[in-house]
Write an enzyme that holds these catalytic residues in place. Sequence first.
Site, PDB file in Angstrom:
ATOM      1  N   CYS A 166       8.313  -7.670   4.186  1.00 13.19           N
ATOM      2  CA  CYS A 166       7.356  -7.287   5.225  1.00 13.19           C
ATOM      3  C   CYS A 166       6.985  -8.484   6.111  1.00 13.19           C
ATOM      4  CB  CYS A 166       6.144  -6.625   4.596  1.00 13.19           C
ATOM      5  SG  CYS A 166       5.303  -5.542   5.756  1.00 13.19           S
ATOM      6  N   HIS A 208       8.425  -2.410   1.720  1.00 14.29           N
ATOM      7  CA  HIS A 208       8.159  -3.100   0.450  1.00 14.29           C
ATOM      8  C   HIS A 208       9.033  -2.507  -0.654  1.00 14.29           C
ATOM      9  CE1 HIS A 208       4.570  -5.369   1.713  1.00 14.29           C
ATOM     10  NE2 HIS A 208       4.390  -4.367   2.545  1.00 14.29           N
ATOM     11  N   GLU A 251       9.609  -3.584  -3.428  1.00 15.05           N
ATOM     12  CA  GLU A 251       9.028  -3.806  -4.767  1.00 15.05           C
ATOM     13  C   GLU A 251       8.298  -2.574  -5.310  1.00 15.05           C
ATOM     14  OE1 GLU A 251       8.114  -5.343  -1.957  1.00 15.05           O
ATOM     15  OE2 GLU A 251       5.957  -5.745  -1.855  1.00 15.05           O
TER      16      GLU A 251
HETATM   17  N1  GLN Z   1       0.805  -8.376   8.653  1.00 15.87           N
HETATM   18  C1  GLN Z   1       2.037  -7.695   8.888  1.00 15.87           C
HETATM   19  C2  GLN Z   1       1.826  -6.348   9.532  1.00 15.87           C
HETATM   20  O1  GLN Z   1       0.758  -5.786   9.464  1.00 15.87           O
HETATM   21  C3  GLN Z   1       2.818  -7.552   7.608  1.00 15.87           C
HETATM   22  C4  GLN Z   1       2.176  -6.648   6.612  1.00 15.87           C
HETATM   23  C5  GLN Z   1       2.677  -6.825   5.219  1.00 15.87           C
HETATM   24  O2  GLN Z   1       3.253  -7.853   4.895  1.00 15.87           O
HETATM   25  N2  GLN Z   1       2.412  -5.864   4.368  1.00 15.87           N
HETATM   26  O3  GLN Z   1       2.723  -5.809  10.118  1.00 15.87           O
END
Ligand code: GLN
Length: 549
Positions: free
Chosen positions: A392, A523, A525
């Site tokens: 992400c 994600h 994970e």
């Molecule tokens: N801060 C970034 C976004 O909102 C990544 C979010 C994250 O890593 N879950 O897009």
Amino acid sequence: MKKKNHKYIFVVGGVMSGVGKGIAASSICKILQSKGFKVNPIKVDPYLNVDAGNMNPTEHGEVFVLNSGLETDQDMGNYERFLEMDLIDDDYMTSGMIYKHVIEKERALGYKGKCVEAIPHITEEIVRRWKKSADYHESDISLIEIGGTIGDYQNILFIEAARNLKIKYPQDVLFVMVSYLPVPGTLGEMKTRPTQNAVRQLNSYGVQPDIIIARGTHPLDHRRKEKIAFSCAIPVDNVISAPDIESIYDVPLNFEKDKISSLILKAFHIRTKSKEDTLKEWKGFVNKRARAKSVLNIAVVGKYFDTGDFVLSDAYVSVIEAVKFSSYWKDAKTKLTWINSKEYESGGRKVSELGNFDGVIVPGGFGESGVEGVLQAIKYVRENKIPYLGLCYGMQLAVVEYSRNVLGWTDAHTAEISTKGSHVVIDIMSEQKKLLENQNYGATMRLGSYPAILKEGSIARLAYGVGEVSERHRHRYEVNTDYIEEIEKAGLVFSGKSPNGTLMEIAELPKSVHPFFLGTQFHPEFKARPLHPHPLFTAFVEACLKNKK
Ligand code: GLN
């Protein structure tokens, strides 16, 4: 309506929190599942937050995202992993969620002019959701973990709802208390008194535990078992010793040594539904872990790691577990080193230290702090061909780093931090703009499962073995489509895209350039399971093994 013979097991905590109630509850579920029962776990969080989405991960740990996009407590991840099942919204609840529903119903005249009260209206709504969850999963047994500790003010209504069920269906409801038995250093002896008091407190709510799981640094000896049994009025066999162990995945097997499943089945007057040893695969996995020989050294670079003087990796449990699963199946163990990226900015640490690691992960994150340090780290691992997995924020920042250092757009950035430069390569998603302007932060990110189409011949496509995947998301920003062509021309491949091609889901460097450099907007994970490790984590682990120092 409750299905005839449907059973409920309530798991409550005694003495203090953080002693592994969730793992104990997941383990009981696992064992019952292995006996052929359909189980549905439910996690109850007593706080007033409507979901876990706005909670600070350093205080509360990871926010676990379900397929639906509901942002939940990290324990939901344990249930999904232990049971290898996808959970739904009704499997999770907070006081805030329940109150919100009841108050909205009242506003809509849903109670037809009645006086709306905590009892019975809140408790009835709680029970309604428990039944809904059981119906959805068509389960035989619901296991409901009540967050917090006995004696808290906040969870009383949930315990009251559970008590109501016990009164209504005395044969079908069991209470398990997971309690803590301290061994004060000055005494060197395990003390049962706090547990006795916790049981008394539970009794004062009209609830008697059927089983006590005694958590502690040491096993519970027979003498103390008897003491607890006598003072808490339960059979000695119903006191289960649960000392600290190396791996949480051993817990179901250890509980079975104490015959916890036969205790439960006997109490419910039911028989096992499966004669086979369905924990066989689980045992195989546990043995793989125990036998794993090589040790991978992986650095996790980011933030949310420390609270006060302590390092709290709880904010990334799913990442930790995902790495473990893939490692075990590759006969390796992993040692994770948590590096606060701010130390690269201050000069307290040097990024060249990353050369000593077999691989580097940059997990999800938000906001400005530590980002320049992360960018330095990504540059180092890209240039020095150290396997890299970006999750992400870790993917978004890899795109920023590539834009700055390969394309030469030195002002490249993510709009999350700065829109001043001329290359905002990571931009806010259009539908997110308004939400932020109105400070509408709750459950408004791009959340939950969305499909991605994988590029033929890419590392991602090879790892997954299929052309389309569905993965869980939690973000507000995305790769700015204005720059995709140029970035791709410069060598970074967007190997996963949303079906309409507008959202970049995976970025990677070709194998000819780098052994493994891959970032995901989602994600992965959240979907890694012990018996089904995640293909991208496995591909990363394989690359780390090849790179092993
Ligand atoms: N801060 C970034 C976004 O909102 C990544 C979010 C994250 O890593 N879950 O897009």
